[in-house]
Design an enzyme around this catalytic site. Structure first.
Site, PDB file in Angstrom:
ATOM      1  CB  CYS A   1      -0.991  -0.056   1.165  1.00  0.00           C
ATOM      2  SG  CYS A   1      -2.409   1.000   0.870  1.00  0.00           S
TER       3      CYS A   1
ATOM      4  NE  ARG B   1      -0.665   9.368  -1.633  1.00  0.00           N
ATOM      5  CZ  ARG B   1      -0.700  10.449  -0.870  1.00  0.00           C
ATOM      6  NH1 ARG B   1      -0.313  11.616  -1.342  1.00  0.00           N
ATOM      7  NH2 ARG B   1      -1.137  10.359   0.359  1.00  0.00           N
TER       8      ARG B   1
ATOM      9  CG  HIS C   1      -2.898  -3.221   4.143  1.00  0.00           C
ATOM     10  ND1 HIS C   1      -1.945  -2.648   4.955  1.00  0.00           N
ATOM     11  CD2 HIS C   1      -3.494  -2.209   3.495  1.00  0.00           C
ATOM     12  CE1 HIS C   1      -1.977  -1.333   4.815  1.00  0.00           C
ATOM     13  NE2 HIS C   1      -2.913  -1.033   3.929  1.00  0.00           N
TER      14      HIS C   1
ATOM     15  CD  GLU D   1      -0.152  -5.536   6.173  1.00  0.00           C
ATOM     16  OE1 GLU D   1      -0.089  -5.985   5.012  1.00  0.00           O
ATOM     17  OE2 GLU D   1      -0.489  -4.361   6.426  1.00  0.00           O
TER      18      GLU D   1
HETATM   19  N1  GLN Z   1      -3.710   6.334   1.206  1.00  0.00           N
HETATM   20  C1  GLN Z   1      -2.406   6.118   1.729  1.00  0.00           C
HETATM   21  C2  GLN Z   1      -1.366   6.927   0.966  1.00  0.00           C
HETATM   22  O1  GLN Z   1      -1.635   7.469  -0.042  1.00  0.00           O
HETATM   23  C3  GLN Z   1      -2.032   4.647   1.703  1.00  0.00           C
HETATM   24  C4  GLN Z   1      -2.939   3.876   2.616  1.00  0.00           C
HETATM   25  C5  GLN Z   1      -2.362   2.604   3.148  1.00  0.00           C
HETATM   26  O2  GLN Z   1      -1.152   2.381   3.181  1.00  0.00           O
HETATM   27  N2  GLN Z   1      -3.233   1.770   3.644  1.00  0.00           N
HETATM   28  O3  GLN Z   1      -0.268   7.007   1.392  1.00  0.00           O
END
Ligand code: GLN
Length: 199
Positions: free
Chosen positions: A85, A111, A178, A180
């Site tokens: 992420c 993003r 994610h 994890e």
């Molecule tokens: N929205 C976050 C970003 O742009 C990432 C979110 C996440 O790591 N769960 O950094």
């Protein structure tokens, strides 16, 4: 098991979901240590860049003087990297300026591509090698980015609605979700099997 035993794994613990990655490695029999300072990279073969907030992580990487050590160790073929992420955002070529990124993964990102925090979701993934939804492999997407302009040389490991959400290349693994946060160890196992590669 011997390949897994040979790795020395760290999890960047500046901000975000580091403990869950340490636990995921533990489920594979690998003790991962938390990393906050450049000297803590010494001896590591693998490092996870967890999710969090990429703009905050960017500032903390600057504060803790980790940008160059990470880039240099990766480029020298000493350190394999796994970005999840926000970590994937930091590995990528970027998202049009903010935040600056490591630029190691030949893909750009958009993003918050699926909306805001309330639009976060869990979905069954399509494994690229097994077309169609794959039983048991679930992606947790939390304000997740999307990979865009992906270099065709990258290996797509998983897709969502036909779009790549997990990318691999020698020494690098990146997921927009994610891994994890589920009991599955598929992606961590792949990461621990990766070998760092000089670039
Ligand atoms: N929205 C976050 C970003 O742009 C990432 C979110 C996440 O790591 N769960 O950094």
């Amino acid at each position: 098991m011997s390949r897994v035993a040979a790795v020395r794994v760290g999890v960047l613990a500046l901000q975000g979901a580091s403990a869950a990655h340490v636990n995921a490695c533990a489920r594979l029999g690998v003790e991962a240590r938390e990393v906050r300072a450049p000297r803590e990279l010494d001896g590591l073969t693998h490092l996870v860049l967890p999710g969090g907030e990429s703009t905050t992580l960017h500032h903390l990487l600057t504060l803790f003087e980790l940008w160059e050590p990470l880039r240099e160790r990766h480029r020298a073929g000493e350190l394999a990297l796994f970005g999840t992420c926000a970590g994937a955002i930091l590995l990528s070529r970027g998202c049009g300026g903010k935040p600056p990124t490591l630029g190691l993964l030949e893909a750009e990102v958009e993003r918050n591509a699926y909306g805001r925090q309330v639009d976060s979701f869990t979905r069954v993934l399509e494994l690229a090698d097994e077309p169609g939804p794959s039983a048991g492999l679930t992606g947790v997407f939390i304000r997740a980015p999307r990979f865009v302009r992906v270099d065709p040389a990258l290996h797509v490991l998983a897709r969502l609605d036909g779009e790549p959400v997990a990318l691999e290349t020698p020494g690098l693994l990146a997921t927009t979700f994610h891994p994890e946060l589920t009991a599955e160890t598929h992606f961590h196992r792949r990461f621990l099997a990766l070998r760092a590669a000089a670039v």
